[in-house]
Design an enzyme around this catalytic site. Structure first.
Site, PDB file in Angstrom:
ATOM      1  N   ASP A 149     -10.685   3.250   4.459  1.00 41.38           N
ATOM      2  CA  ASP A 149     -11.127   1.854   4.412  1.00 41.38           C
ATOM      3  C   ASP A 149     -12.654   1.754   4.484  1.00 41.38           C
ATOM      4  O   ASP A 149     -13.207   0.681   4.273  1.00 41.38           O
ATOM      5  CB  ASP A 149     -10.518   1.070   5.590  1.00 41.38           C
ATOM      6  CG  ASP A 149      -9.444   0.102   5.123  1.00 41.38           C
ATOM      7  OD1 ASP A 149      -9.412  -0.215   3.920  1.00 41.38           O
ATOM      8  OD2 ASP A 149      -8.645  -0.336   5.965  1.00 41.38           O
TER       9      ASP A 149
ATOM     10  N   GLN B 101      -4.196  -1.298   9.604  1.00 39.35           N
ATOM     11  CA  GLN B 101      -4.192  -2.655   9.059  1.00 39.35           C
ATOM     12  C   GLN B 101      -4.834  -3.619  10.057  1.00 39.35           C
ATOM     13  O   GLN B 101      -4.473  -3.649  11.233  1.00 39.35           O
ATOM     14  CB  GLN B 101      -2.743  -3.089   8.753  1.00 39.35           C
ATOM     15  CG  GLN B 101      -2.638  -4.437   8.075  1.00 39.35           C
ATOM     16  CD  GLN B 101      -3.278  -4.474   6.688  1.00 39.35           C
ATOM     17  OE1 GLN B 101      -3.129  -3.542   5.897  1.00 39.35           O
ATOM     18  NE2 GLN B 101      -4.002  -5.542   6.385  1.00 39.35           N
TER      19      GLN B 101
ATOM     20  N   LYS C  49       0.839  -1.207   0.000  1.00 40.94           N
ATOM     21  CA  LYS C  49       0.000   0.000   0.000  1.00 40.94           C
ATOM     22  C   LYS C  49       0.878   1.262   0.000  1.00 40.94           C
ATOM     23  O   LYS C  49       0.630   2.199  -0.764  1.00 40.94           O
ATOM     24  CB  LYS C  49      -0.925  -0.007   1.220  1.00 40.94           C
ATOM     25  CG  LYS C  49      -2.039  -1.052   1.094  1.00 40.94           C
ATOM     26  CD  LYS C  49      -2.764  -1.343   2.387  1.00 40.94           C
ATOM     27  CE  LYS C  49      -3.764  -2.482   2.186  1.00 40.94           C
ATOM     28  NZ  LYS C  49      -4.404  -2.968   3.407  1.00 40.94           N
TER      29      LYS C  49
END
Ligand code: NAD
Length: 300
Positions: A122, A99, A55
């Protein structure tokens, strides 16, 4: 029956990344704002390390600023919350990615709630979950939507054009994948049915699907004869299976070799949905930086 046309997520993701990169350059040139993505990794889970590294790398490739925070697995929830508060206030940061999974005893829901909803690239903050859950048919997606589901819906729209009136069956009801995929398909005017671990006769349900999205995490559970001839099949599953000779292989939740003779369109694993997740994260980060500049969400 002819072989299924493969849905090339790798190529689509490459083109999406390129378009996002152009959007980044245009935004920076016109406003001086350089989109910034902060990643937070707690602990040393090897798969999470690989995901976060990729990422950050892609963000840098697309001209974004990338701020990487690596914290030990023993980090207290209060310290993680302090970092998020700091990043929420930092004007150079437009997207914050925590994460998952987080090590115990950190409470994931507390952490996701702490991220500024306008930096929640997200799409897991309850406010953004609620926005997606209450979206009207065809209304603009002008808020962050979870990346993997967004990738699935982009691939379907690119492959089939209008999805209106089609029967979409989503197998899996997780908050990360199944539910948001179902919401996106409802927004696209599909008739949506969600199947899960307690569904009776999953095979019969799958056979009614014009569009079948499978996000279960069970290697090759969905067999070829579960698929309606000509259906579009999106396999979200990523499962590493042992081959017996010490080697391993990645397979999806759909038995690919069987499905390819029945489906009309099919995503391979790897190379289908997987590459879309990171590309959509970059898309969301660009959109949030545009919002900061007072610009509307824009398709790229
Ligand atoms: P999850 O474990 O949170 O949810 C699995 C869902 O599948 C549950 O809703 C459960 O009810 C359902 N299920 C489990 N067993 C079932 C069965 N036998 N029959 C019917 N339904 C069953 O998993 P998740 O986070 O939603 O991920 C699903 C899969 O997608 C995993 O393989 C994961 O690795 C993969 N994934 C891929 C990406 C990507 O970028 N491609 C991203 C996220 C998840």
């Amino acid at each position: 029956m002819a072989e299924a046309a493969l849905i090339d997520g790798k190529a689509f993701a490459a083109s999406l990344r390129e378009r996002v990169g152009t959007g980044v350059a245009e935004l920076t040139a016109s406003t001086g704002i350089r989109p910034g993505l902060a990643t937070i990794l707690v602990g040393d889970d090897p798969a999470s390390q690989v995901y976060v590294r990729s990422k950050s790398r892609v963000a840098a490739e697309l001209g974004m600023a990338s701020f990487d925070h690596r914290l030990p697995g023993t980090t207290a929830e209060s310290a993680l919350l302090q970092l998020i508060t700091r990043l929420n206030k930092d004007p150079a940061v437009h997207g914050i990615l925590v994460q998952l999974p987080l090590p115990k005893p950190i409470v994931t829901a507390d952490i996701l709630r702490a991220v500024d909803p306008d930096k929640d690239v997200d799409g897991f903050h309850p406010m953004n979950v609620g926005r997606l859950g209450s979206i009207a048919s065809g209304a603009p997606l002008d808020f962050p939507v979870p990346c993997t589901p967004l990738g699935c819906s982009m691939l379907l729209a690119d492959t089939l054009g209008s999805l209106s009136g089609r029967h979409a069956v989503v197998i899996g009801r997780s908050t990360l994948v199944g539910r948001p995929v179902a919401q996106l398909l409802l927004r696209a005017d599909c008739t949506v049915t969600i199947g899960h671990s307690r569904t009776r006769d999953l095979a019969a349900l799958c056979r009614t699907a014009d569009i079948l999205v499978v996000a279960i995490g069970k290697p090759e559970l969905v067999r070829g004869d579960w698929i309606k001839p000509g259906a579009a099949v999106i396999d979200v599953g990523i499962n590493r299976v042992a081959l017996g000779d010490g080697k391993t292989r990645l397979v999806g939740d759909v038995a690919f070799e069987e499905a390819r003779h029945i489906a009309g369109h099919l995503t391979p694993v790897p190379g289908g949905v997987g590459p879309m997740t990171v590309a959509c994260l970059m898309y969301n980060t660009l959109q949030e930086a545009r919002r900061r500049a007072g610009l509307p969400f824009a398709a790229v």
